[in-house]
Design an enzyme around this catalytic site. Structure first.
Site: not given
Ligand code: AMP
Length: 279
Positions: A35, A59, A147-149, A185-186
């Protein structure tokens, strides 16, 4: 500055909109280095950065982890304050969804939303497209970082922006990984210590399959099956799929920009990852 309600955020944005380029980073909090990389990228592309922290109920499916999703707001605020972000938007559920979820307007993107993760998580991408539309309308950023993740999410947001004529530039951030290759990842914290040790097999399998493609194996179906079989010793695999990177359709043998995507369960954690393959 922490802002919880839409009118206050709008007021702040109005004061800055003329002189500054507004960048939005939507998150669900529990911030990690992945993040924070998005935030740093936002600071390169804009000079008024808004980070939203909102665990979006729309979601999550009825049997998913909405209630147990890690919420660590004060740590998150510390991390963002160190990076000097301009506004941290932490709305309540009622602020974002004044109406019950099932009667409120939803944004749904056909076909692509029912593929891959969408097939296994019905309603997931409608929840994402709806909340991102709301955040785009609330913040009206010049740029937004994803993120591309979550590659399928990124493509869906790109389509959303085109289809609904949002005047917003979408910027993609590469995947940030742990030392052993596991994508941050969380949800990694749901892994037991033994599971954490083998979780990096997911990325290793992506790399192995990518190498086979680069050395000429174009039998995508066989490659997918072999990867699924190999992973299934330790994981419960939702999908392992070779796709065209630009539209996530099944690739033909003449496509050059490909992506391998995987989603698999390890204990209580559903992990996703992907790797680009340029032939
Ligand atoms: P989230 O809080 O999981 O919804 O993620 C918020 C943003 O962070 C999203 O655009 C995700 O794709 C990005 N993100 C989460 N984990 C990663 C990671 N390991 N690398 C790059 N971007 C990430």
């Amino acid at each position: 500055m922490i802002i919880k309600d839409i009118p206050t955020l709008r007021e702040q944005l109005l004061l800055n909109r003329q002189q500054k380029k507004i960048a939005l980073v939507p998150t669900m909090g529990n911030l990690h280095a992945g993040h924070l990389q998005l935030v740093k990228l936002a600071q390169q592309h804009g000079n008024y950065v808004v980070v939203s922290i909102f665990v979006n109920p729309m979601q999550f499916g009825p049997n998913e982890d909405f209630a147990s999703y890690p919420r660590t707001l004060s740590d998150d605020v510390d991390k963002l304050s160190q990076l000097n972000v301009d506004a941290i938007f932490t709305p309540t559920i009622e602020e974002i969804y004044p109406l019950k979820l099932d009667v409120q307007t939803q944004v749904s993107i056909p076909l692509i939303s029912n593929e891959l993760c969408g097939f296994f998580r019905p309603g997931f991408f409608t929840g994402i497209a709806t909340v991102v539309t709301k955040l785009f309308n609330i913040v009206q950023p010049h740029v937004a970082i994803f993120g591309e993740k979550d590659f399928q999410q990124l493509q869906i947001i790109r389509q959303l922006v085109n289809d609904l004529c949002f005047d917003i530039e979408i910027i993609a951030a590469p995947i940030v990984r742990e030392k052993d290759g596991l994508a941050m990842s969380s949800r990694n914290q749901y892994l037991q210590p033994q599971e954490r040790l083998i979780a990096c097999n997911l990325y290793q399998q992506l790399q192995k399959t990518a190498e086979k493609m680069l050395s000429g194996n174009m039998d995508f179906h066989q490659l997918e099956k072999a990867a699924q079989n190999s992973l299934s010793t330790n994981f419960k695999v939702d999908y392992f799929s070779v796709r065209n990177r630009n539209n996530l359709t099944q690739p033909t043998t003449t496509d050059r920009e490909l992506i391998l995507l995987v989603a698999a369960w390890l204990g209580k954690a559903r992990l996703i990852d992907n790797i680009f393959v340029d032939l």
